[in-house]
Every structure is written in C-alpha cells, then in structure tokens.
Design an enzyme around this catalytic site. Sequence first.
Site, PDB file in Angstrom:
ATOM      1  N   SER A 145       0.577  -1.481   0.149  1.00 11.05           N
ATOM      2  CA  SER A 145       0.278   0.046   0.451  1.00 11.05           C
ATOM      3  C   SER A 145       0.790   0.931  -0.234  1.00 11.05           C
ATOM      4  O   SER A 145       2.141   1.018   0.796  1.00 11.05           O
ATOM      5  CB  SER A 145      -0.637   0.536   1.215  1.00 11.05           C
ATOM      6  OG  SER A 145      -1.453   1.229   1.141  1.00 11.05           O
ATOM      7  N   TYR A 158      -2.405  -0.052  10.378  1.00 10.33           N
ATOM      8  CA  TYR A 158      -2.526  -0.416   8.845  1.00 10.33           C
ATOM      9  C   TYR A 158      -1.271  -0.319   8.030  1.00 10.33           C
ATOM     10  O   TYR A 158      -0.239  -1.178   7.267  1.00 10.33           O
ATOM     11  CB  TYR A 158      -3.689  -0.351   8.359  1.00 10.33           C
ATOM     12  CG  TYR A 158      -3.546  -0.791   6.519  1.00 10.33           C
ATOM     13  CD1 TYR A 158      -4.469  -2.020   6.080  1.00 10.33           C
ATOM     14  CD2 TYR A 158      -3.425   0.020   5.967  1.00 10.33           C
ATOM     15  CE1 TYR A 158      -4.013  -2.204   5.178  1.00 10.33           C
ATOM     16  CE2 TYR A 158      -3.575  -0.075   4.487  1.00 10.33           C
ATOM     17  CZ  TYR A 158      -3.857  -1.428   3.664  1.00 10.33           C
ATOM     18  OH  TYR A 158      -3.993  -1.719   2.583  1.00 10.33           O
TER      19      TYR A 158
END
Length: 264
Positions: A145, A158
């Site tokens: 990501s 995250y």
Amino acid sequence: MDVTLTGKRVLVTGGTQGIGAAIAEAAAKSGAAAVTLVGRDAEKGERVAERLRGHGCEVKVAPGDLAEAETPVRVFEKAVELMGGVDCLVNSAGLSSRASFLDAEPELFDKLFALNTRAGFFLMQQLIRHLKERGDPGAIVNVLSMNAHCGAPELAVYSGTKGAMATLTKNAANAHAADRIRANGIMLGWTDTAGERTMQAETLGKGEGWLEEAEARQPFGRLLKPEDVARLALYLLSDASGLQTGTLVDLEQRVSGAPPANVG
C-alpha cells in the site's frame, strides 16, 4: 514482449474476491498450469474457481483464515498437494481496518499484523524453502500500500503492517537472489473494490454517491480497479520482468514526494 505464466503453478491469497481474484484470473488467462485460491469462504472460493476454469486452467481452493498462526503452512502444503508444486506466490489477503495512535487497541493491532504481515512472511518462507529444495526459480508479488510510505492518521496500524511487508519483500529479494527467487511489491493506491465500497458507503457513512465523487477528484478521472493491479502483478510474476527483484512499485495516480497541486 510476451507476458505469460505458461506452465506456472500460482498460489494467490485473498484469491476469492477483489484484487486477489483479479490476479488469479489474469494468471489463469495467461497460461498458468494451475492456480490455488486461498480465502476464508470456501463456497465463495469455489464460485470464483468455477469461473476461472473457463479459461482452461486448473483452479483449486485451499480455504483457511490466514490470521491464525498455523494456516499459512497448512494452506501452502495443501497447494503443493493440489498442484504438485508452487512456482509463484501472491500475497493479496489483508485487512484495512482503521486504527490511529489514539484509538488503536491491542486486539486489533495483533489481528492486523497477524494477517497483513505474519501470514505473508510465513507463506514466503514456505515458498522459498520449497523452491530451494527443488532447485528451481520462482517469483513472489506482495500487494502492499502507498500507506507504507507514511499513511493516513486513521490508518496507523495498517500502514505499519504494510511498511513491515515492504521491508520483508526487499529482505527476501536480497537474501535469495542467488537462489533465483524474485520478490517484488506493489505499493497500491486507492482502489475500487467491493470491500472498499462497503467501507466507504457503510462503515464510514459516506453513502452510495461516494465513488462518483471520489473518482471526479482523481487525476485520471477514476480510482484504480482490480484489473489494473492484476496486470502489474502478472508482469512481475512473469519472465518478462527479467531479473527485476526487490522493487516496490508505486501504483498510484500521484507521484510520491511531489508537492500538492496548489503549491508553487
């Protein structure tokens, strides 16, 4: 340039939906000998597998919850049993639950790291051992990501899980280059998936019009789609990417480090 996986056996986590399913379909279309899908929902996996079999590829399902410590080894061994071996691994399974420094709880912290980091590490470990025993080359693609570069405040945990996997991707590539095992990562930007639609419309309460509004703000007029990710993953898995290893490819519409558009 031919971008194919002819004869390769591919294990895809998160392969029963979204980005993972799109990568699995790209592999099936590109000549892969076999694909094994890993996901928690066996029935959903079988529905995806049945669709992918229409491309002439042998598709299997190895259900399991990768957040459980023993699952990565179990599903890898099952994939070897089902396909006779594994040549390529795609770590696409993951959770993007919100948690900042102010509201993160240990339970959520552990759950995110268990699935997003620990599972991917031990699946890479299994593939590397398997390939070294065979003396064969192989390829790993980790779906990461853009948040790994820093991350939004509400995605602190995250972002940490993806940052850890970014480092592990490079570590694996460096440690096993002489074994001809390549490892690369996709630093993924905002992507339109079923899970993201639920997150934005329902969990975050933005309603059904969120996607149209979000896409209108993007440089290319849309969010990334799973098929965009699948094309890049296919290239990185294939021999067309040559000796490329240890790279983290930003798949995003904005250039990391560039100033905002309103800054001179």
